[in-house]
Design an enzyme around this catalytic site. Structure first.
Site, PDB file in Angstrom:
ATOM      1  NE  ARG A  73      -3.189   2.477   2.924  1.00  0.00           N
ATOM      2  CZ  ARG A  73      -2.876   3.303   3.909  1.00  0.00           C
ATOM      3  NH1 ARG A  73      -1.982   2.986   4.822  1.00  0.00           N
ATOM      4  NH2 ARG A  73      -3.470   4.471   3.993  1.00  0.00           N
ATOM      5  CG  HIS A 124      -0.616   9.037   3.490  1.00  0.00           C
ATOM      6  ND1 HIS A 124      -0.790   7.703   3.785  1.00  0.00           N
ATOM      7  CD2 HIS A 124      -0.197   9.595   4.646  1.00  0.00           C
ATOM      8  CE1 HIS A 124      -0.484   7.464   5.039  1.00  0.00           C
ATOM      9  NE2 HIS A 124      -0.114   8.603   5.595  1.00  0.00           N
ATOM     10  CD  GLU A 169      -4.307   7.973   9.891  1.00  0.00           C
ATOM     11  OE1 GLU A 169      -3.710   9.017  10.236  1.00  0.00           O
ATOM     12  OE2 GLU A 169      -3.989   6.857  10.314  1.00  0.00           O
ATOM     13  CG  ASN A 316      -4.879   3.837   8.840  1.00  0.00           C
ATOM     14  OD1 ASN A 316      -5.200   2.879   8.135  1.00  0.00           O
ATOM     15  ND2 ASN A 316      -4.408   4.956   8.331  1.00  0.00           N
ATOM     16  CE1 TYR A 318       0.659   2.808  13.606  1.00  0.00           C
ATOM     17  CE2 TYR A 318      -1.365   3.918  12.974  1.00  0.00           C
ATOM     18  CZ  TYR A 318      -0.117   3.427  12.645  1.00  0.00           C
ATOM     19  OH  TYR A 318       0.352   3.543  11.366  1.00  0.00           O
ATOM     20  CD  GLU A 368      -1.242   4.147   8.210  1.00  0.00           C
ATOM     21  OE1 GLU A 368      -0.893   4.612   9.321  1.00  0.00           O
ATOM     22  OE2 GLU A 368      -1.425   4.848   7.209  1.00  0.00           O
TER      23      GLU A 368
END
Ligand code: BGC
Length: 461
Positions: A73, A124, A169, A316, A318, A368
């Site tokens: 990606r 992005h 995002e 995404n 985390y 992500e």
């Protein structure tokens, strides 16, 4: 285990790895401007050279292949192809920079030659500076120019590329770019302006999806990547599960943009965010918001334009928050954290992802996930990142629980393939499976790269 057709990839973005910031006719993006201004980035670093992926993409993709990585990606730098962002002149003629287009043709072809599936992200964060000078995402017109760009890219690449995502995002673009100023273009605006940025991004996404589908040379798969706070329950009891779900979709005062709800509800459910009477605290004070529909930037029909059928939701993720029926669970002193101080919370991969599926009912890619470590080259010349292996084991174990519970998770893209330019934090936080020595541009696969490679090979057998 995940099924054999589960896709294992890695992710990157143009500004964070490419470098070559003025080469071959590339125009200036907001990140070129922002990171070259002293004081904006840790140690005054910038992405001018980054990982020099622009010249080393063949070596990088060959390394991916040797590690059995199945999908890559990456994002396209808008200004490499359209230096000032504009796609069509007033007569409707398209002018593009051939060298920029060649670069991405080479990447796509190189991926395909190596048996790696390319996943394009159109945007992005590296907006053409010329568009920013015209208001950037505060200007509704940017959404229409983005749709021109999306159409061009899709028409050109869709003979070879199936998966084309629109925007990465929107939450961070609006929150860090226009609300707290930590990211390019470095603006600190009032609440209504920030909401207009999100609105125009949602419009850009919807217009792009429609325009891409109309020109695609084969049926494409499209969506976007979303981020934001997600929660997971402190126990398996229904009350905790319900409490964590409810918390996951709240729009929180003080951190208005960092939630999936604000963008995904508009684009996936056709529903404007419920912010009536919310006191959304921003730097410039507390503002009471009325009906979203009555905000000055909303036009009749926008909701329909934004709400287009998509094929996947990229998430995404985390970290997340542990929640019980009595509220958020406070972290104990000394709880595990990454090198950026982000908490290690594998539970978010199970329940957080389930909640996203329940609400949006779309197939999911983890676009992500990963962590920053203080990786070093040891005396034996290798990089022993056992923390990353431990993190990955925990996070993937929990992701597997959601998968086995029936959530259609199509693939996992680790952030990131190589270490890279971590935005305002510069080069210190290392997110890669592959270490980059920025002096020499040497690539050294870390222990985690070999671990990930083994995992992929085992999953395919
Ligand atoms: C972004 C990446 C970034 C990563 C780690 C995501 O928000 O899409 O560009 O490097 O998180 O901070």
């Amino acid at each position: 285990m995940f099924d054999k057709n589960f896709l294992w990839g890695t992710a990157s973005s143009s500004y964070q790895i490419e470098g070559a910031f003025t080469e071959d006719g590339k125009g200036v993006s907001i990140w070129d401007t922002f990171s070259n201004k002293p004081g904006n980035i840790a140690h005054n670093e910038n992405g001018n050279e980054a990982c020099d992926h622009y010249h080393r993409y063949r070596e990088d993709i060959a390394l991916m292949k040797s590690l059995s990585i199945q999908a890559y990606r990456f994002s396209i730098s808008w200004t490499r192809i359209f230096p000032d962002g504009i796609v069509k002149d007033s007569d409707g003629n398209v002018h593009f920079n051939q060298a920029g287009l060649d670069f991405y043709d080479n990447i796509v072809n190189c991926c395909l030659e190596n048996g790696i599936e390319p996943f394009i992200t159109l945007y992005h964060w590296d907006l053409p500076q010329a568009l920013e000078d015209n208001g950037g995402w505060l200007n509704r017109q940017t959404a229409y120019i983005f749709a021109d760009y999306a159409e061009f890219i899709c028409e050109h690449f869709s003979d070879r590329v199936v998966n084309i995502a629109t925007i990465n995002e929107p939450q961070i673009i609006s929150g860090l770019g226009y609300m707290n100023g930590l990211h390019a273009p470095g603006k600190k605006l009032d609440c209504i302006s920030v909401l207009s940025v999100i609105h125009h991004l949602a419009l850009a996404h919807g217009l792009a999806v429609t325009r891409m589908r109309a020109v695609a040379k084969q049926p494409i798969k499209t969506g976007f990547s979303s981020t934001g706070d997600l929660c997971f329950p402190a126990s398996e009891c229904d009350e905790d599960i319900d409490a964590a779900r409810a918390e996951s979709f709240k729009i929180v005062t003080g951190n208005m943009t960092f939630n999936h709800t604000i963008f995904c509800d508009m684009t996936c459910l056709g529903r404007y965010p419920d912010i009536v009477g919310t006191g959304l605290h921003l730097e410039k004070g507390l503002e009471k918001i009325g009906h979203y529909k009555e905000l000055p930037f909303v036009k009749d029909g926008d909701s329909e334009l934004m709400h287009q059928p998509i094929d996947f939701l990229g998430i995404n993720v985390y970290n997340g928050h542990e929640v019980s029926v009595t509220g958020h669970i406070k972290k104990k002193p000394g709880s595990p954290r990454t090198a950026l101080g982000w908490p290690v919370t594998p539970g978010v991969m199970n329940y957080g992802i389930r909640y996203m599926y329940e609400r949006y009912n779309l197939p999911i890619y983890i676009f992500e996930d990963g962590l920053a470590c203080n990786d070093i080259i040891s005396l034996d010349g290798k990089v022993h990142d056992s923390n990353r292996i431990d993190f990955l084991t925990r996070y993937l174990t929990d992701l597997e629980k959601a998968y086995k519970a029936g959530v259609p998770i199509l693939g996992y893209f680790h952030w990131s393939f190589t270490d890279n330019f971590e935005w305002h934090s510069g080069y210190d936080p290392r997110f890669g499976l592959v270490f980059v020595d920025y002096e020499t541009q040497q690539r050294i696969p870390k222990d985690s790269a070999y671990w990930y490679s083994d995992l992929i090979r085992q999953s395919c057998n």
